[in-house]
Motif scaffolding. Structure first.
Motif, mmCIF file in Angstrom:
data_model
loop_
_atom_site.group_PDB
_atom_site.id
_atom_site.type_symbol
_atom_site.label_atom_id
_atom_site.label_comp_id
_atom_site.label_asym_id
_atom_site.label_seq_id
_atom_site.Cartn_x
_atom_site.Cartn_y
_atom_site.Cartn_z
ATOM 1 N N ASN A 1 2.840 -11.983 2.397
ATOM 2 C CA ASN A 1 3.563 -12.950 1.704
ATOM 3 C C ASN A 1 4.999 -12.682 1.494
ATOM 4 O OD1 ASN A 1 1.674 -14.556 0.247
ATOM 5 N ND2 ASN A 1 0.465 -12.542 0.267
ATOM 6 N N CYS A 2 5.503 -11.648 2.359
ATOM 7 C CA CYS A 2 6.970 -11.629 2.479
ATOM 8 C C CYS A 2 7.470 -13.010 3.105
ATOM 9 C CB CYS A 2 7.467 -10.421 3.291
ATOM 10 S SG CYS A 2 9.269 -10.262 3.596
ATOM 11 N N VAL B 1 -0.781 -3.664 -0.074
ATOM 12 C CA VAL B 1 0.473 -3.676 0.945
ATOM 13 C C VAL B 1 0.217 -4.607 1.727
ATOM 14 C CG1 VAL B 1 1.313 -2.006 2.725
ATOM 15 C CG2 VAL B 1 0.852 -1.146 0.377
ATOM 16 N N ARG C 1 3.757 -7.182 -5.747
ATOM 17 C CA ARG C 1 2.351 -7.401 -5.135
ATOM 18 C C ARG C 1 1.842 -5.862 -5.109
ATOM 19 N NH1 ARG C 1 0.980 -12.459 -3.539
ATOM 20 N NH2 ARG C 1 2.562 -13.807 -3.420
ATOM 21 N N ALA C 2 2.626 -4.958 -4.601
ATOM 22 C CA ALA C 2 2.175 -3.582 -4.069
ATOM 23 C C ALA C 2 3.463 -2.578 -4.905
ATOM 24 C CB ALA C 2 2.132 -3.376 -2.623
ATOM 25 N N SER D 1 14.347 -3.845 -0.026
ATOM 26 C CA SER D 1 12.979 -3.240 -0.311
ATOM 27 C C SER D 1 12.757 -1.944 0.702
ATOM 28 C CB SER D 1 11.879 -4.091 0.234
ATOM 29 O OG SER D 1 10.631 -3.653 0.056
ATOM 30 N N GLY E 1 9.335 -9.514 -3.974
ATOM 31 C CA GLY E 1 7.839 -10.038 -3.940
ATOM 32 C C GLY E 1 7.125 -9.090 -3.623
ATOM 33 N N CYS E 2 7.211 -8.014 -2.617
ATOM 34 C CA CYS E 2 6.456 -6.930 -2.247
ATOM 35 C C CYS E 2 6.344 -5.808 -3.374
ATOM 36 C CB CYS E 2 7.149 -6.331 -0.874
ATOM 37 S SG CYS E 2 8.861 -5.721 -0.973
ATOM 38 N N ASP F 1 -1.532 -7.571 1.307
ATOM 39 C CA ASP F 1 -0.912 -8.816 0.950
ATOM 40 C C ASP F 1 0.566 -8.741 0.819
ATOM 41 O OD1 ASP F 1 -1.838 -11.025 -0.861
ATOM 42 O OD2 ASP F 1 -1.187 -9.994 -2.572
ATOM 43 N N ALA F 2 1.238 -7.916 0.381
ATOM 44 C CA ALA F 2 2.812 -8.057 0.283
ATOM 45 C C ALA F 2 3.256 -8.142 1.648
ATOM 46 C CB ALA F 2 3.121 -6.462 -0.009
#
Ligand code: SF4
Length: 78
Positions: A56-57, A50, A24-25, A37, A20-21, A52-53
Motif C-alpha cells: 500500500n505504499c 509489513v 499499517r506496521a 520511513s 502509511g507504512c 500490507d505496508a
C-alpha cells in the motif's frame, strides 16, 4: 509465515513520508526526523502487516526479500 526472515528496505529517494507504512506496521517502520520511513530492523520476521505496508505504499518505496533465499516478496517477481 512467521518462521521466515525478511530483509526490508525503503528507497529514501522514493519515499514521500506519507506515514502509511508506520500506521499499517508500527512494529516494522518508523519515520525519522526528516519524515523518511526507516525499517525498524534490517531483517525482521515476516508479517502480514509489513507486506500490507509494502503493498500500500503509494510510491512502492518498500522492498522485501527473503533473507535466506533472496527471493523477492515485494514487489513480486514477474
Ligand atoms: S508508505 Fe511509502 S511513502 Fe509513505 S512513509 Fe512509508 S515508505 Fe514512505
Amino acid at each position: 509465515m512467521s518462521d521466515t526472515k525478511w530483509r526490508v528496505t525503503v528507497d529514501t529517494d522514493l519515499c514521500i513520508g506519507s506515514g502509511g507504512c508506520v500506521l499499517r506496521a508500527p512494529d516494522g517502520f518508523e519515520l525519522d526526523a526528516a519524515r523518511q520511513s526507516c525499517p525498524r530492523h534490517e531483517v525482521m520476521a515476516s508479517s502480514e502487516a509489513v507486506l500490507d505496508a509494502a503493498e500500500n505504499c503509494p510510491v512502492e518505496a518498500i522492498t522485501i526479500v527473503e533473507e535466506e533465499s533472496g527471493r523477492a516478496v515485494f514487489p513480486p517477481e514477474e
